[in-house]
Design a protein around this motif. Structure first.
Motif, PDB file in Angstrom:
ATOM      1  N   ILE A  98      44.351  35.049  40.588  1.00  0.00           N
ATOM      2  CA  ILE A  98      43.411  35.485  39.555  1.00  0.00           C
ATOM      3  C   ILE A  98      43.721  36.912  39.117  1.00  0.00           C
ATOM      4  O   ILE A  98      43.570  37.265  37.946  1.00  0.00           O
ATOM      5  CB  ILE A  98      41.960  35.363  40.062  1.00  0.00           C
ATOM      6  N   GLY A  99      44.204  37.722  40.046  1.00  0.00           N
ATOM      7  CA  GLY A  99      44.539  39.102  39.723  1.00  0.00           C
ATOM      8  C   GLY A  99      45.594  39.239  38.645  1.00  0.00           C
ATOM      9  O   GLY A  99      45.705  40.292  38.009  1.00  0.00           O
ATOM     10  N   ASN A 100      46.373  38.189  38.425  1.00  0.00           N
ATOM     11  CA  ASN A 100      47.388  38.216  37.368  1.00  0.00           C
ATOM     12  C   ASN A 100      46.809  37.846  36.002  1.00  0.00           C
ATOM     13  O   ASN A 100      47.543  37.835  35.011  1.00  0.00           O
ATOM     14  CB  ASN A 100      48.519  37.243  37.702  1.00  0.00           C
ATOM     15  N   HIS A 101      45.519  37.538  35.968  1.00  0.00           N
ATOM     16  CA  HIS A 101      44.896  37.061  34.728  1.00  0.00           C
ATOM     17  C   HIS A 101      43.571  37.768  34.467  1.00  0.00           C
ATOM     18  O   HIS A 101      42.594  37.130  34.073  1.00  0.00           O
ATOM     19  CB  HIS A 101      44.664  35.548  34.812  1.00  0.00           C
ATOM     20  N   VAL A 102      43.547  39.071  34.672  1.00  0.00           N
ATOM     21  CA  VAL A 102      42.294  39.810  34.502  1.00  0.00           C
ATOM     22  C   VAL A 102      42.232  40.604  33.198  1.00  0.00           C
ATOM     23  O   VAL A 102      41.230  41.271  32.929  1.00  0.00           O
ATOM     24  CB  VAL A 102      42.051  40.768  35.696  1.00  0.00           C
TER      25      VAL A 102
ATOM     26  N   CYS B 193      31.771  33.841  30.037  1.00  0.00           N
ATOM     27  CA  CYS B 193      30.529  33.375  30.649  1.00  0.00           C
ATOM     28  C   CYS B 193      30.380  34.065  31.999  1.00  0.00           C
ATOM     29  O   CYS B 193      31.322  34.683  32.495  1.00  0.00           O
ATOM     30  CB  CYS B 193      30.564  31.854  30.814  1.00  0.00           C
ATOM     31  N   PRO B 194      29.212  33.969  32.626  1.00  0.00           N
ATOM     32  CA  PRO B 194      29.041  34.538  33.963  1.00  0.00           C
ATOM     33  C   PRO B 194      29.990  33.866  34.961  1.00  0.00           C
ATOM     34  O   PRO B 194      30.194  32.654  34.926  1.00  0.00           O
ATOM     35  CB  PRO B 194      27.583  34.227  34.301  1.00  0.00           C
ATOM     36  N   VAL B 195      30.574  34.680  35.855  1.00  0.00           N
ATOM     37  CA  VAL B 195      31.537  34.182  36.838  1.00  0.00           C
ATOM     38  C   VAL B 195      31.201  34.743  38.208  1.00  0.00           C
ATOM     39  O   VAL B 195      30.834  35.917  38.346  1.00  0.00           O
ATOM     40  CB  VAL B 195      32.982  34.575  36.460  1.00  0.00           C
ATOM     41  N   GLU B 196      31.361  33.885  39.222  1.00  0.00           N
ATOM     42  CA  GLU B 196      31.168  34.292  40.610  1.00  0.00           C
ATOM     43  C   GLU B 196      32.408  33.887  41.396  1.00  0.00           C
ATOM     44  O   GLU B 196      32.861  32.747  41.313  1.00  0.00           O
ATOM     45  CB  GLU B 196      29.925  33.612  41.182  1.00  0.00           C
ATOM     46  N   LEU B 197      32.956  34.833  42.181  1.00  0.00           N
ATOM     47  CA  LEU B 197      34.180  34.598  42.952  1.00  0.00           C
ATOM     48  C   LEU B 197      33.896  34.731  44.439  1.00  0.00           C
ATOM     49  O   LEU B 197      33.155  35.615  44.870  1.00  0.00           O
ATOM     50  CB  LEU B 197      35.262  35.604  42.558  1.00  0.00           C
ATOM     51  N   HIS B 198      34.534  33.848  45.235  1.00  0.00           N
ATOM     52  CA  HIS B 198      34.378  33.859  46.683  1.00  0.00           C
ATOM     53  C   HIS B 198      35.757  33.904  47.332  1.00  0.00           C
ATOM     54  O   HIS B 198      36.625  33.075  47.021  1.00  0.00           O
ATOM     55  CB  HIS B 198      33.634  32.606  47.155  1.00  0.00           C
TER      56      HIS B 198
ATOM     57  N   GLN C 242      40.684  43.672  45.110  1.00  0.00           N
ATOM     58  CA  GLN C 242      40.259  44.962  44.559  1.00  0.00           C
ATOM     59  C   GLN C 242      40.675  45.104  43.100  1.00  0.00           C
ATOM     60  O   GLN C 242      39.948  45.664  42.284  1.00  0.00           O
ATOM     61  CB  GLN C 242      40.850  46.109  45.383  1.00  0.00           C
ATOM     62  N   LYS C 243      41.841  44.561  42.759  1.00  0.00           N
ATOM     63  CA  LYS C 243      42.311  44.606  41.378  1.00  0.00           C
ATOM     64  C   LYS C 243      41.333  43.873  40.458  1.00  0.00           C
ATOM     65  O   LYS C 243      41.018  44.351  39.360  1.00  0.00           O
ATOM     66  CB  LYS C 243      43.696  43.972  41.271  1.00  0.00           C
ATOM     67  N   ILE C 244      40.859  42.732  40.900  1.00  0.00           N
ATOM     68  CA  ILE C 244      39.880  41.980  40.114  1.00  0.00           C
ATOM     69  C   ILE C 244      38.597  42.787  39.981  1.00  0.00           C
ATOM     70  O   ILE C 244      38.007  42.897  38.899  1.00  0.00           O
ATOM     71  CB  ILE C 244      39.588  40.620  40.774  1.00  0.00           C
ATOM     72  N   ARG C 245      38.156  43.365  41.084  1.00  0.00           N
ATOM     73  CA  ARG C 245      36.912  44.142  41.085  1.00  0.00           C
ATOM     74  C   ARG C 245      37.011  45.334  40.125  1.00  0.00           C
ATOM     75  O   ARG C 245      36.066  45.632  39.390  1.00  0.00           O
ATOM     76  CB  ARG C 245      36.606  44.613  42.513  1.00  0.00           C
ATOM     77  N   ASP C 246      38.161  46.008  40.132  1.00  0.00           N
ATOM     78  CA  ASP C 246      38.345  47.173  39.264  1.00  0.00           C
ATOM     79  C   ASP C 246      38.409  46.774  37.793  1.00  0.00           C
ATOM     80  O   ASP C 246      37.859  47.469  36.923  1.00  0.00           O
ATOM     81  CB  ASP C 246      39.632  47.918  39.646  1.00  0.00           C
ATOM     82  N   ALA C 247      39.099  45.666  37.511  1.00  0.00           N
ATOM     83  CA  ALA C 247      39.286  45.242  36.121  1.00  0.00           C
ATOM     84  C   ALA C 247      38.052  44.572  35.539  1.00  0.00           C
ATOM     85  O   ALA C 247      37.775  44.699  34.333  1.00  0.00           O
ATOM     86  CB  ALA C 247      40.488  44.300  36.021  1.00  0.00           C
ATOM     87  N   ARG C 248      37.315  43.850  36.382  1.00  0.00           N
ATOM     88  CA  ARG C 248      36.172  43.070  35.908  1.00  0.00           C
ATOM     89  C   ARG C 248      34.943  43.324  36.779  1.00  0.00           C
ATOM     90  O   ARG C 248      34.484  42.457  37.527  1.00  0.00           O
ATOM     91  CB  ARG C 248      36.519  41.566  35.898  1.00  0.00           C
ATOM     92  N   PRO C 249      34.373  44.540  36.684  1.00  0.00           N
ATOM     93  CA  PRO C 249      33.212  44.863  37.532  1.00  0.00           C
ATOM     94  C   PRO C 249      31.981  44.019  37.223  1.00  0.00           C
ATOM     95  O   PRO C 249      31.050  43.964  38.028  1.00  0.00           O
ATOM     96  CB  PRO C 249      32.964  46.350  37.233  1.00  0.00           C
TER      97      PRO C 249
END
Length: 236
Positions: free
Chosen positions: A157-161, A167-172, A186-193
């Motif tokens: 997923i980090g390659n597609h941020v 829409c609302p998204v939840e990741l586990h 962390q990359k996802i968190r930084d790009a898509r807070p």
């Protein structure tokens, strides 16, 4: 309310159906629950195909009040694929996956969304596991076919941020998942807070599947409860 799926294989309550994508490709899908159910959900498989586990996940969501469709996304390469939860299964699954362009897989998911809307549902959600977790993310960012998305241990997923979800998204994620490093999380968190993200410290990849050695009941139950509540909140 706490939600918890069954640990054991439950009796099959759904059925296989045939759907057709916009490009004319006909594929199998597992359908569970009733069109009269108030909630609609697409469940996307792991790299192992439409396994008993994925069908049981569909059944468990149906028990929660969802009308569920799970596409057999390997059908574009090989029909009726069910692979073992082993390294050999992973290897074969990755080979099959490499034969299918992602836009074709998204076309199959789009057909599932259309089928659910044609059944009378105004909103449609998606949840994916492993490879399906990535596909859930891509559906949320590259299409406008779903109203909420949830991903469990979706790799890459980090390659597609770069593109924001529509829409609302939840990741586990599992904190001990060697295939998804903390740097990617962390990359996802930084790009898509704006995206809800949960990490289960003592859980590995596939922690939600009772048939895998990495199964972690506590992490699975908590992720399941959060997922059900998130989906119901945004589909209500």
């Amino acid at each position: 309310m706490k939600h918890s799926p069954s640990d054991k294989k439950t009796p099959v309550t759904g059925q296989m159906v045939k759907l057709t994508a916009a490009d004319g490709h006909s594929f199998g899908a597992y359908e569970a629950g009733s069109a009269e159910s108030p909630l609609a959900l697409i469940v996307v498989q792991e790299i192992f195909g439409l396994t008993d586990h994925i069908r049981n996940v569909c059944n468990d969501f149906a028990a929660e009040g969802f009308h569920v469709i799970a596409p057999a996304v390997f059908d574009r390469a090989k029909a009726d694929v069910v692979l073992p939860y082993s390294q050999a299964g992973v290897t074969e699954g990755l080979e099959l996956r490499s034969q299918i362009p992602s836009d074709k897989t998204l076309a199959d998911i789009t057909a599932c969304a259309k089928a659910l809307r044609d059944a009378g549902h105004r909103k449609v959600g998606i949840i994916g596991f492993c490879w399906g977790g990535l596909l859930a993310w891509l559906t949320a960012t590259q299409t406008h076919n779903v109203d909420v998305a949830v991903s469990w241990y979706g790799g890459s997923i980090g390659n597609h941020v770069d593109t924001a979800p529509h829409c609302p998204v939840e990741l586990h994620f599992g904190g001990e998942d060697s295939s998804i490093p903390h740097t990617e999380i962390q990359k996802i968190r930084d790009a898509r807070p704006e995206v809800e993200e949960y990490v289960y410290d003592d859980a590995g990849h596939g922690f939600g599947c009772p048939e895998r050695p990495s199964f972690n009941r506590d992490a699975r139950d908590l992720a399941w409860s959060r997922s059900v509540e998130f989906l119901k909140t945004h589909l209500a």
